[in-house]
Each structure stands twice: as C-alpha cells, then as structure tokens.
Design an enzyme around this catalytic site. Structure first.
Site, PDB file in Angstrom:
ATOM      1  N   ARG A  13     -11.127  -6.926  -6.023  1.00  0.00           N
ATOM      2  CA  ARG A  13     -10.842  -7.317  -4.648  1.00  0.00           C
ATOM      3  C   ARG A  13     -12.147  -7.497  -3.885  1.00  0.00           C
ATOM      4  NH1 ARG A  13      -7.292  -3.625  -0.725  1.00  0.00           N
ATOM      5  NH2 ARG A  13      -9.158  -2.388  -1.043  1.00  0.00           N
TER       6      ARG A  13
ATOM      7  N   PHE B 211       0.874  -1.168   0.000  1.00  0.00           N
ATOM      8  CA  PHE B 211       0.000   0.000   0.000  1.00  0.00           C
ATOM      9  C   PHE B 211       0.916   1.225   0.000  1.00  0.00           C
ATOM     10  CE2 PHE B 211      -2.796   3.184   1.719  1.00  0.00           C
ATOM     11  CZ  PHE B 211      -4.049   2.829   1.235  1.00  0.00           C
TER      12      PHE B 211
ATOM     13  N   ASP C 192       2.506  -3.570   9.729  1.00  0.00           N
ATOM     14  CA  ASP C 192       1.279  -2.876   9.371  1.00  0.00           C
ATOM     15  C   ASP C 192       0.141  -3.897   9.364  1.00  0.00           C
ATOM     16  OD1 ASP C 192      -0.867  -1.660   8.080  1.00  0.00           O
ATOM     17  OD2 ASP C 192       0.442  -0.389   6.864  1.00  0.00           O
TER      18      ASP C 192
ATOM     19  N   TYR D 253     -10.864   1.573  10.506  1.00  0.00           N
ATOM     20  CA  TYR D 253     -12.034   1.800   9.648  1.00  0.00           C
ATOM     21  C   TYR D 253     -12.258   0.672   8.656  1.00  0.00           C
ATOM     22  CZ  TYR D 253      -8.263   3.744   6.764  1.00  0.00           C
ATOM     23  OH  TYR D 253      -7.092   3.923   6.089  1.00  0.00           O
ATOM     24  N   LYS D 254     -11.357  -0.305   8.605  1.00  0.00           N
ATOM     25  CA  LYS D 254     -11.526  -1.443   7.691  1.00  0.00           C
ATOM     26  C   LYS D 254     -12.327  -2.531   8.417  1.00  0.00           C
ATOM     27  CE  LYS D 254      -7.607  -0.041   4.905  1.00  0.00           C
ATOM     28  NZ  LYS D 254      -6.165  -0.105   4.654  1.00  0.00           N
TER      29      LYS D 254
HETATM   30  C1  LIG Z   1      -5.478   1.096   4.392  1.00  0.00           C
HETATM   31  C2  LIG Z   1      -4.010   1.080   4.569  1.00  0.00           C
HETATM   32  C3  LIG Z   1      -3.319   2.202   5.039  1.00  0.00           C
HETATM   33  C4  LIG Z   1      -4.057   3.488   5.316  1.00  0.00           C
HETATM   34  O1  LIG Z   1      -3.250   4.462   5.885  1.00  0.00           O
HETATM   35  P1  LIG Z   1      -3.868   5.756   6.575  1.00  0.00           P
HETATM   36  O2  LIG Z   1      -2.704   6.597   6.869  1.00  0.00           O
HETATM   37  O3  LIG Z   1      -4.568   5.300   7.837  1.00  0.00           O
HETATM   38  O4  LIG Z   1      -4.810   6.387   5.600  1.00  0.00           O
HETATM   39  C5  LIG Z   1      -1.955   2.098   5.240  1.00  0.00           C
HETATM   40  N1  LIG Z   1      -1.292   0.949   4.981  1.00  0.00           N
HETATM   41  C6  LIG Z   1      -1.930  -0.151   4.511  1.00  0.00           C
HETATM   42  C7  LIG Z   1      -1.161  -1.408   4.259  1.00  0.00           C
HETATM   43  C8  LIG Z   1      -3.304  -0.112   4.271  1.00  0.00           C
HETATM   44  O5  LIG Z   1      -3.924  -1.173   3.782  1.00  0.00           O
END
Ligand SMILES: *Cc1c(COP(=O)(O)O)cnc(C)c1O
Length: 410
Positions: free
Chosen positions: A369, A125, A195, A220-221
């Site tokens: 997905r 990500f 993460d 939020y996921k």
């Molecule tokens: C959703 C996600 C994020 C989101 O980061 P924010 O800073 O909270 O917006 C970060 N890393 C991964 C791997 C994700 O899937």
C-alpha cells in the site's frame, strides 16, 4: 521510461502546493508513502507541544481555562471546513472505535427494537466491525455483515437501524458515492455512519452536500496530527440533541463541574465527550490544522491524482513481469493511495523498499500500500520511489533473508 527526471522537476516547479513541503520535517533520504497510516511531522507541531509543556509547568491546573478544556470543540470547528461541516458540528475526541460506538448508541436510543440490526461491511478495517459486534453483544442488537463488493440494497431491510461504511476503503482505496448511498440508506429509514479515515485530508469531503448526518474519522493519517492524535465525530446540527450517547461520561454532562449525581447530556456536539482528553495531543494537532487552513482542497485532489498516475506510469511493465497486480481503482473511484498485490513476496518487497528509504506499508494478504500525501510529496519523490521499486524487483533484492523478519507493527 515515459517521464524523465527533468520533466518531473518541471512539474514540481509548477506545483502550487510545493511550498508546503518545507513545513514538514522528514528524515533525510526518506520518501514517505505511508502518510495514510501515520502522517509526517509538521515542524510547527514541535513548538506547539513544547509550548504546551511550558504552559503545564507555569500555569498548572489553570491551563484548563487557557484553551485546554474547549480544544475538542475548537479543533472541531477548525476541521469543519475540510469536511463540508459547519461550526458546532464536529468534535475532536477519543478514537474512531469509541466514536462509532457512541454514534451507534445515539442513533438507536429510544428507537424501540423493531429495528435491531447493525450492518457493517466485510473486508473493512477490522475495528469498525469489531466495535459493531461489541455494541450488538452488550446492547441486544443483531450484527450483520454486508459482504465485500456486494450492493447494499439486498441488505437494507426494515430491521436495519444503522450501517457503518468507509468512504475510502483502507485496502483497495475505492471511493464510495457518499451522496447516493446516504440517500439510499435514509430512504430505507436507517442511518449511515461514514468512516472518513482515508478521506479526511486526502480529498475534498462535503458532508453537507451529501446529506450526511453522522460521520467519524481520525487525524493521525492524512491530517498529520501525530501518533495517537484524537479522532473526530460529526453530527449534523439538526440531528443533535436527540438522545444520549452510551459513553455518558462527565465531560459530556450539561454541567460537568456541578458534580451532580445523575447524567444529563450537554446540548449540541459537546454531549459526545467521554472523559478527560490530552492537551498535549491537541497541541500537535492544532499546529497541523493551522497549516490545513491554507490548503486548497481542489488543488490537493488534483495533485494527489497526478502523483498516483506518475507513480503508475513510472513503474512501466515491471509489475506484470513479476506477477504483481495493480488493484488501484480508476481516478473517479479512488482515494489517494495505490494498492499492488504481490501474492508471494509482498512483505519482503516492502521491507526492501524501506531499507532504500521508501516507506510504504504491507497489509495481509499480499497487499503493498502506498499513500500519496500531496503536502509533503514532490513529483520527484514519487518518480524516485517508482525507480526504487523497479530496481528492488529487477534485482530480486527482496529475496534476502533479512527482509523476511516481521515486527509487531507492519
Ligand atoms: C485507521 C482506521 C481506523 C482507526 O481506528 P482508531 O479507533 O482511531 O484506532 C478505523 N477505521 C478505519 C477505516 C481506519 O482506516
């Protein structure tokens, strides 16, 4: 069709997690397979946010002494059991992006520059790599990338200070061996920041058993904390109180209301605060975390895997017939999502499904997905979603021009 509708309804009758579905408000006719991007709304969150509005009206500034101020620590303690963490080891705050930055600074403070490399993984990500780049640029560190799919070993030399890795990969759903990798990184005298964006609330996580010192994740996921809900960070007890973190704001100060001229970090996890948080956001998340206290994570994992298998079986041969490949890893090596690659029409297929009420998402390049959130998905939902996908493909429905137009958020 290998599984009949009667059979899936029987699976729902036997499902110990089935009662949780009634705790969520989903629009009628929607099958929601995007809980890996934004979880569904727990009905209790509405009352909680309304309650907070009333408290703001009636208590005004005193609200801060009525549960607002310590919400990041309190919710951290509620979240801890889902992560294999102890009370005082989790702080709910900021975003994953901020929290990675804070931990990179914390880990490297006072280390000298013999170890000046921050390693992040290619294909992750993007924010995890972007913030590592920003940290390196402004802090005088060197950013290196572990190419996607390559083993860590060759990249873990004696200049690496910290590695940022996803536990479950956001595109492929691949689940890493957290214990083995943590041991490997620590043996190289480096630190790893895990993460947990796609594992928290998707499967049991045991940070203590895996020897993890640092982790971040969002709420939020799969945790259903609401749009923009605060993220969290984890620092193991014996790794606390070592250093400053670089976003040294007033709420991470040892005495925030003494208004002293110089920063002095608060003891324990509280030093990872930055500035003022939003009690509204915490109210929604707190309602969701109350539900999570009742969830058996072993049951959650079992159901998540059952739903994935049911989805794939119910698709039958339709993927091959349309040149779509299934990149979902085997059960032991995956999180709670299915990834299908449709090189030419992926975006349009997802749009056609959304019009039918089946909400998944699309990620470049070509990836469909589908996230499986066991608290509000029934076996029948998943069976119906697979039927819709078969029909969208069989009838070429996705070829209609209206499915080609793109919004800002995919
Ligand atoms: C959703 C996600 C994020 C989101 O980061 P924010 O800073 O909270 O917006 C970060 N890393 C991964 C791997 C994700 O899937």
């Amino acid at each position: 069709m290998p599984v009949t509708l009667d059979e899936v309804r029987e699976l729902d009758r036997q499902d110990p997690l089935a009662p949780f579905k009634a705790c969520f408000a989903l629009p009628a006719g929607t099958i929601y397979l995007d809980g890996n991007s934004l979880g569904a709304q727990p009905s209790a969150a509405v009352e909680a946010v309304n309650g907070l509005m009333t408290q703001w009206r009636d208590s005004l500034i005193q609200g801060w002494n009525q549960g607002w101020f310590d919400a990041p620590e309190r919710l951290g303690d509620r979240l801890a059991p889902l992560l294999g963490a102890a009370p005082g080891e989790v702080l709910v705050t900021d975003t994953i992006t901020h929290n990675i930055f804070k931990l990179l600074g914390y880990i490297t403070e006072g280390q000298g520059r013999a170890r000046s490399v921050i390693l992040s993984e290619g294909g992750n990500f993007p924010t995890d790599g972007y913030i590592a780049q920003g940290f390196c640029r402004f802090g005088g560190f060197e950013h290196r990338v572990l190419p996607e799919g390559e083993a860590l070993e060759a990249y873990l030399d004696d200049r690496v200070a910290a590695v940022v890795l996803s536990h479950v990969h956001y595109r492929t759903g691949r689940l890493r061996d957290m214990a083995a990798i943590t041991r490997q990184v620590h043996a190289a005298s480096a630190e790893v920041i895990w993460d947990l964006a796609h594992s928290t609330g998707a499967l049991p996580v045991d940070l203590a058993a895996c020897g993890v010192r640092y982790a971040v994740g969002c709420t939020y996921k799969y945790l259903n904390g609401g749009p923009g809900a605060p993220a969290f960070l984890y620092v193991r007890r014996d790794a606390q109180d070592r250093a400053w973190q670089p976003l040294s704001g007033w709420l991470g100060h040892a005495a925030p209301f003494a208004f002293e001229a110089d920063y002095a970090p608060a003891p324990g996890i509280s030093r990872f605060h930055t500035g003022t948080h939003s009690p509204l956001a915490y109210a929604a998340l707190e309602a969701s975390l109350a539900l999570w206290q009742e969830v058996d994570l072993a049951q959650l994992r079992r159901k998540s895997q059952q739903l994935i298998e049911l989805f794939r079986e119910s698709l039958g041969d339709c993927l091959d017939e349309h040149g779509i490949s299934d990149i979902t890893p085997d059960e032991a090596q995956r999180g709670s999502q299915v990834g299908l690659v449709a090189p030419d029409n992926g975006y349009a297929i997802v749009q056609a499904l959304i019009e039918r009420g089946v909400i998944g998402d699309y990620r470049e390049p070509g990836l469909l997905r589908f996230g499986f959130a066991p608290l509000y998905l029934s076996h029948e939902d998943v069976w119906q979603a697979a039927r819709h996908l078969r029909e969208v493909l069989a009838e070429g429905e996705y070829l209609a021009p209206r499915f080609q137009q793109r919004g800002a958020v995919t």
